[in-house]
Design an enzyme around this catalytic site. Structure first.
Site, PDB file in Angstrom:
ATOM      1  N   ASN A  76       0.739  -1.143  -0.061  1.00  0.00           N
ATOM      2  CA  ASN A  76       0.115   0.034   0.056  1.00  0.00           C
ATOM      3  C   ASN A  76       0.719   1.207   0.039  1.00  0.00           C
ATOM      4  OD1 ASN A  76       0.662  -0.858   2.741  1.00  0.00           O
ATOM      5  ND2 ASN A  76      -0.840   0.418   3.416  1.00  0.00           N
ATOM      6  N   GLU A  78       0.436   5.514   0.623  1.00  0.00           N
ATOM      7  CA  GLU A  78      -0.371   6.486   1.142  1.00  0.00           C
ATOM      8  C   GLU A  78       0.274   7.980   0.914  1.00  0.00           C
ATOM      9  OE1 GLU A  78      -1.034   5.426   5.155  1.00  0.00           O
ATOM     10  OE2 GLU A  78      -2.318   3.922   4.824  1.00  0.00           O
ATOM     11  N   HIS A  89      -3.983   0.773  -2.920  1.00  0.00           N
ATOM     12  CA  HIS A  89      -4.055  -0.585  -2.144  1.00  0.00           C
ATOM     13  C   HIS A  89      -3.131  -1.667  -2.502  1.00  0.00           C
ATOM     14  CE1 HIS A  89      -8.147   0.285   0.054  1.00  0.00           C
ATOM     15  NE2 HIS A  89      -7.668   1.337  -0.510  1.00  0.00           N
ATOM     16  N   GLU A  91      -3.287  -4.580  -3.181  1.00  0.00           N
ATOM     17  CA  GLU A  91      -3.772  -5.653  -4.174  1.00  0.00           C
ATOM     18  C   GLU A  91      -3.795  -4.958  -5.429  1.00  0.00           C
ATOM     19  OE1 GLU A  91      -4.869  -5.030  -1.198  1.00  0.00           O
ATOM     20  OE2 GLU A  91      -5.840  -6.632  -0.239  1.00  0.00           O
ATOM     21  N   CYS A 116      -9.913  -5.499   0.862  1.00  0.00           N
ATOM     22  CA  CYS A 116     -11.293  -4.856   1.351  1.00  0.00           C
ATOM     23  C   CYS A 116     -12.250  -5.022   0.218  1.00  0.00           C
ATOM     24  CB  CYS A 116     -10.748  -3.232   1.676  1.00  0.00           C
ATOM     25  SG  CYS A 116     -10.272  -2.479   0.270  1.00  0.00           S
ATOM     26  N   CYS A 119     -10.951  -3.534  -3.000  1.00  0.00           N
ATOM     27  CA  CYS A 119      -9.976  -4.530  -3.834  1.00  0.00           C
ATOM     28  C   CYS A 119     -10.812  -5.565  -4.529  1.00  0.00           C
ATOM     29  CB  CYS A 119      -8.945  -4.727  -2.744  1.00  0.00           C
ATOM     30  SG  CYS A 119      -7.755  -3.510  -2.401  1.00  0.00           S
TER      31      CYS A 119
HETATM   32  N1  THU Z   1      -5.603  -1.515   2.400  1.00  0.00           N
HETATM   33  C1  THU Z   1      -4.929  -2.180   1.423  1.00  0.00           C
HETATM   34  O1  THU Z   1      -3.820  -1.776   0.782  1.00  0.00           O
HETATM   35  N2  THU Z   1      -5.576  -3.233   1.041  1.00  0.00           N
HETATM   36  C2  THU Z   1      -6.874  -3.526   1.488  1.00  0.00           C
HETATM   37  O2  THU Z   1      -7.679  -4.374   0.884  1.00  0.00           O
HETATM   38  C3  THU Z   1      -6.974  -2.961   3.000  1.00  0.00           C
HETATM   39  C4  THU Z   1      -6.886  -1.514   3.018  1.00  0.00           C
HETATM   40  C5  THU Z   1      -4.429  -0.083   2.865  1.00  0.00           C
HETATM   41  C6  THU Z   1      -5.188   0.949   2.359  1.00  0.00           C
HETATM   42  C7  THU Z   1      -4.731   1.908   3.440  1.00  0.00           C
HETATM   43  O3  THU Z   1      -3.224   2.056   3.048  1.00  0.00           O
HETATM   44  C8  THU Z   1      -4.597   1.088   4.735  1.00  0.00           C
HETATM   45  O4  THU Z   1      -4.352  -0.093   4.511  1.00  0.00           O
HETATM   46  C9  THU Z   1      -5.440   1.410   5.646  1.00  0.00           C
HETATM   47  O5  THU Z   1      -6.643   1.255   5.350  1.00  0.00           O
HETATM   48 ZN    ZN Z   2      -8.184  -2.812  -0.485  1.00  0.00          ZN
END
Ligand code: THU
Ligand code: ZN
Length: 285
Positions: A76, A78, A89, A91, A116, A119
């Protein structure tokens, strides 16, 4: 169980720790007598260590197995100063990375947490046959149709363009503008038909390109700057190493990435220049 530190050392010995070539995957699985799916799961903690969660500090890592036998990691990303919907994300990162390396199909994915909803929706565009095996926290593999029942997808919009396609590549040394144009041609943009691409040049003269990847539910789409940043992070570069960015868009398109991409670039690489070209003619399919 392999020592995680040994696995990280193996991965870090490549120029690109996010991509493990098929031959290496075969050697590793044979030498330590594990399946490719077990290797995927064991790579997840290493993938997490490569994440850049500059807001949440919450590290997500995935490992994806492509049809070629190669493994791709995803993390991930940000971006402080930007709205949260600019987050990439893990994925999405892993899928875009596999696509950038010419994968046309994905077999399995292991992740540090369950994907999530966003994703699952993103994966629904990619896994059109519903055959991707998804492993979460060392549990049995599950398919996307079991994780996303009654799915909304491309067919609801009357479309079924393939997401994982072989990419157009430059056949000769090309300018940054031309690299952005060629990346645009490999977009998955069936909903707006607005093909677009980004090329980033870093201070060491390397070039990273990204194609626009749309999703039937619109919001999980990845902009061409996002996918170019995925290529850059997968090569271990810092955002501040970006010196020049070129966005190539299509004339007469219904949408534009210009404003948001310019702002994101300003936040992560304040010293970089940003230019836009409209080198894709109106009506290009
Ligand atoms: N996150 C993912 O990378 N994949 C998911 O499916 C769940 C959430 C990341 C997004 C953000 O950077 C952090 O987790 C908190 O949500
Ligand atoms: Zn996600």
């Amino acid at each position: 169980m392999i020592l995680p530190s040994l696995l990280s050392a193996v991965c870090l010995s490549y120029s690109t720790p996010f991509v493990i070539p098929a031959e290496t995957v075969n050697t590793l699985t044979e030498q330590i007598s594990i399946t490719r799916e077990e290797l995927l799961q064991q790579l997840v903690p290493f993938a997490q260590s490569l994440a850049r969660p500059l807001i949440s500090n919450y590290r997500v890592g995935v490992a994806l197995l492509g049809k070629s036998g190669a493994i791709y990691l995803g993390v991930n990303l940000e971006f402080p100063g930007m709205p949260l919907n600019q987050t990439i994300h893990a994925e999405q990162f892993g899928v875009a990375c596999a696509r950038q390396h010419g994968e046309t199909s994905l077999i399995a994915m292991a992740g540090s947490a369950a994907p999530c909803g966003h994703c699952r929706q993103f994966l629904n565009e990619v896994d059109d046959e519903g055959t991707l095996q998804i492993y979460v926290a060392n549990t049995e593999g599950r398919t996307l149709p079991s994780l996303l029942p009654a799915a909304f997808g491309p067919k609801n919009l009357g479309l079924q363009d393939k997401f994982m396609i072989p990419l157009s590549l430059p056949s000769h040394p090309a300018s940054l503008e031309e690299r952005a144009r060629i990346a645009a041609l490999s977009s998955h943009a069936p909903y707006t038909l607005a093909k677009s691409g980004v090329a980033l040049e870093t201070e060491d003269g390397k070039v990273y390109t990204g194609s626009y990847l749309e999703n039937a539910a619109f919001n999980p789409s990845l902009s061409p700057l996002h996918t170019a940043l995925i290529a850059l992070v997968a090569d271990g570069q810092s955002y501040t190493s970006i010196q020049r960015a070129v966005l190539c868009e299509q004339r007469g398109a219904k949408i534009s990435h210009e404003a948001v991409s310019c702002e994101l670039l300003k936040q992560i690489a304040p010293g970089a220049s940003f230019a836009k070209t409209m080198a894709i003619p109106e009506g290009t399919r």
